[in-house]
Design an enzyme around this catalytic site. Structure first.
Site, PDB file in Angstrom:
ATOM      1  N   HIS A 109       0.987  -1.191   0.006  1.00 18.35           N
ATOM      2  CA  HIS A 109       0.421   0.042   0.013  1.00 18.35           C
ATOM      3  C   HIS A 109       1.263   0.858  -0.649  1.00 18.35           C
ATOM      4  CE1 HIS A 109       0.336  -0.285   4.231  1.00 18.35           C
ATOM      5  NE2 HIS A 109       0.451   1.170   4.461  1.00 18.35           N
TER       6      HIS A 109
ATOM      7  N   ASP B 252       0.481  -7.825   1.438  1.00 23.16           N
ATOM      8  CA  ASP B 252       0.653  -6.105   1.601  1.00 23.16           C
ATOM      9  C   ASP B 252       1.951  -5.971   1.590  1.00 23.16           C
ATOM     10  OD1 ASP B 252       0.356  -3.402   1.504  1.00 23.16           O
ATOM     11  OD2 ASP B 252      -0.598  -3.240   3.521  1.00 23.16           O
TER      12      ASP B 252
ATOM     13  N   SER C 211       4.378   2.024   7.982  1.00 25.55           N
ATOM     14  CA  SER C 211       4.499   0.739   6.669  1.00 25.55           C
ATOM     15  C   SER C 211       5.541   0.607   6.498  1.00 25.55           C
ATOM     16  CB  SER C 211       3.361   1.618   5.827  1.00 25.55           C
ATOM     17  OG  SER C 211       2.253   1.853   6.571  1.00 25.55           O
TER      18      SER C 211
END
Length: 486
Positions: free
Chosen positions: A113, A147, A221
């Protein structure tokens, strides 16, 4: 920020990429939470931090895109100064994430993402190292199911620092961990905590998260979650917040290295994942099903349907209990799914199963999960098993032409139709209902109620407490173990 609503107004959100204007408000910082029984983490951080990078993604934003990556406290600022123009022209948006080097060829692991904006749109990816060197990165591949994404830079032949993967399976609840990344644009922030829980599954069949209270926020992230040997045991991915736009509330999640390693290897080698595919539908065993089959353990998975593919070609049949895959014991359906995927397309494997109390072995070559996704795969050629019965807390009727037509069944369909369910019975507790079809009892096709009665009598005489029924409802099939007492 992207999130999924949960109860109590909590918001699941990825440790999402922080907006560029947020990054401009802060300078780099490092925070380490000391632990009374530990001397600190300075030595570990010094060894690993140079392998962690800041990732800046710049891509076109559609004119209707909302400020999903903007913390709530900055939304008014965004709307006032960064709203896309009303002339229909796209505006270039920037976001920040984290990553880390692996191997010796300039590969960088991050979250899918983080780089999502450039997958379908024009854009660029910039990587900045701890010594302020910057490089343009190319996207090697991304896997939305876990992801995980892999980038690559050309460093002109210079040696690059890299982290190695540790074994997430050896981590215990309570073990210390460190997280490194760029939360809210604060580059090379270090946070510490413990493993709060393991084996969390949040979104699909392939994910496995480590839960930690080490702070993870927007911009973390893709950064590493490390054990105290400086090994990567997870990739920081998302956190749970108590309010929209909020920060970490101590419930943070990193994709386990046991999942990440296989995905990274496939992305580096092929640019995409190449998961193995067996070609079965399955369900996990339960104690009542094991009892009905006369098995001592509820380990393994039950084959509930077969598609044209490796399993049917090898001779695996409906109702087989798969207990071992390529030398590894199978605990449940998720375990088998993960092992098949990790083995990869084209892998030659051995499968062990139990069929009517006997052990059977199969050798087969796995197919490709990616190749069959989105395609219509036909059921394997076989005789459709029949069904019927009138006991076990069920009112049952044998199929005839009228019933087949009313239930939209094929003209040659066989089985028993459930006409009613005793509300206090085990069948009711298991969710059986009117118009469900019983296809089999103890693997034997059913056409008459007498056949079911005989199967119940045989179970009682052999000392078994349950019988195994194959149920059909619409396009779904599953097994249920029902006590012979009703």
């Amino acid at each position: 920020m992207i999130g999924m609503s949960r109860e109590n107004s909590s918001v699941w959100r990825r440790g999402r990429t922080a907006s560029a204007f947020t990054a401009a408000l802060f300078s780099a910082a490092v925070m380490a939470a000391p632990v009374a029984s530990h001397d600190g983490y300075g030595d570990i951080v010094e060894e690993v931090i140079s392998a962690v990078v800041r990732i800046t993604v710049e891509a076109e934003q559609p004119t209707n895109q909302s400020s999903r990556n903007v913390p709530q406290e900055f939304e008014e600022f965004f709307e006032r100064y960064m709203r896309p123009p009303e002339n229909g022209q796209p505006r270039m948006g920037r976001s920040i994430g984290s990553g880390f080097f692996v191997g010796d060829e300039g590969h960088i692991v991050t979250n899918a993402h983080v780089v999502e904006p450039v997958i379908d749109n024009e854009g660029s990816i910039e990587v900045e190292m701890s010594d302020s060197q910057t490089f343009e990165a190319e996207l090697v591949g991304a896997d939305p199911k876990t992801d995980i994404a892999v980038l690559k830079i050309d460093a002109g032949g210079q040696a690059l620092p890299a982290l190695s993967f540790g074994d997430s399976e050896t981590m215990r609840v309570g073990d210390f961990v460190l997280a490194i990344g760029s939360p809210l644009g604060l580059d090379y922030t270090v946070t510490s905590g413990i493993v709060s829980a393991r084996n969390r599954t949040l979104s699909g069949g392939y994910d496995e998260f480590i839960q930690t209270d080490a702070a993870i926020n927007s911009g973390n992230s893709g950064g590493p979650l490390l054990n105290l040997d400086g090994e990567v045991i997870g990739v920081n991915t998302l956190y749970l917040s108590n309010r929209q736009g909020g920060s970490s509330s101590g419930l943070n999640f990193a994709m386990a290295s046991s999942v990440v390693k296989d995905v990274v290897d496939q992305l580096v080698e092929y640019g995409t994942t190449r998961r193995g595919w067996l070609g079965i539908a399955m369900q996990s065993m339960t104690p009542d099903i094991a009892e009905a089959l006369g098995l001592e353990s509820a380990e393994g998975v039950l084959v509930t349907d077969l598609l044209e593919g490796p399993a049917s070609d090898a001779g695996i049949e409906l109702g087989d209990v798969i207990t071992e895959f390529d030398g590894n014991a199978i605990s449940d359906s998720r375990d088998l799914l993960r092992q098949v995927a990790a083995a990869g397309d084209g892998a030659e494997v051995r499968v062990e199963a139990i069929r009517k109390g006997e052990h059977v072995d199969f050798s087969l070559v796995l197919g490709s999960r990616e190749a069959v996704e989105g395609q219509e795969i036909r059921p394997a050629s076989r005789v459709v098993p029949p069904k019927e019965g009138n006991a076990l807390g069920l009112e049952l009727g044998e199929l005839d032409t009228q019933k087949r037509q009313s239930l939209n069944l094929d003209d040659d369909a066989i089985g028993l139709v459930i006409l009613g369910v005793d509300g206090g019975s085990s069948a009711a507790d298991k969710g059986l209902r009117r118009d469900d079809i019983i296809l089999e009892v103890n693997y034997a096709p059913l056409e008459t109620i007498d056949q079911l009665s005989e199967a119940i009598s045989e179970a009682e005489m052999s000392g078994r407490k349950s019988v195994l029924l194959l149920i059909e409802r619409g396009e779904q099939r599953w097994y249920v173990g029902l006590p012979v007492a009703g």
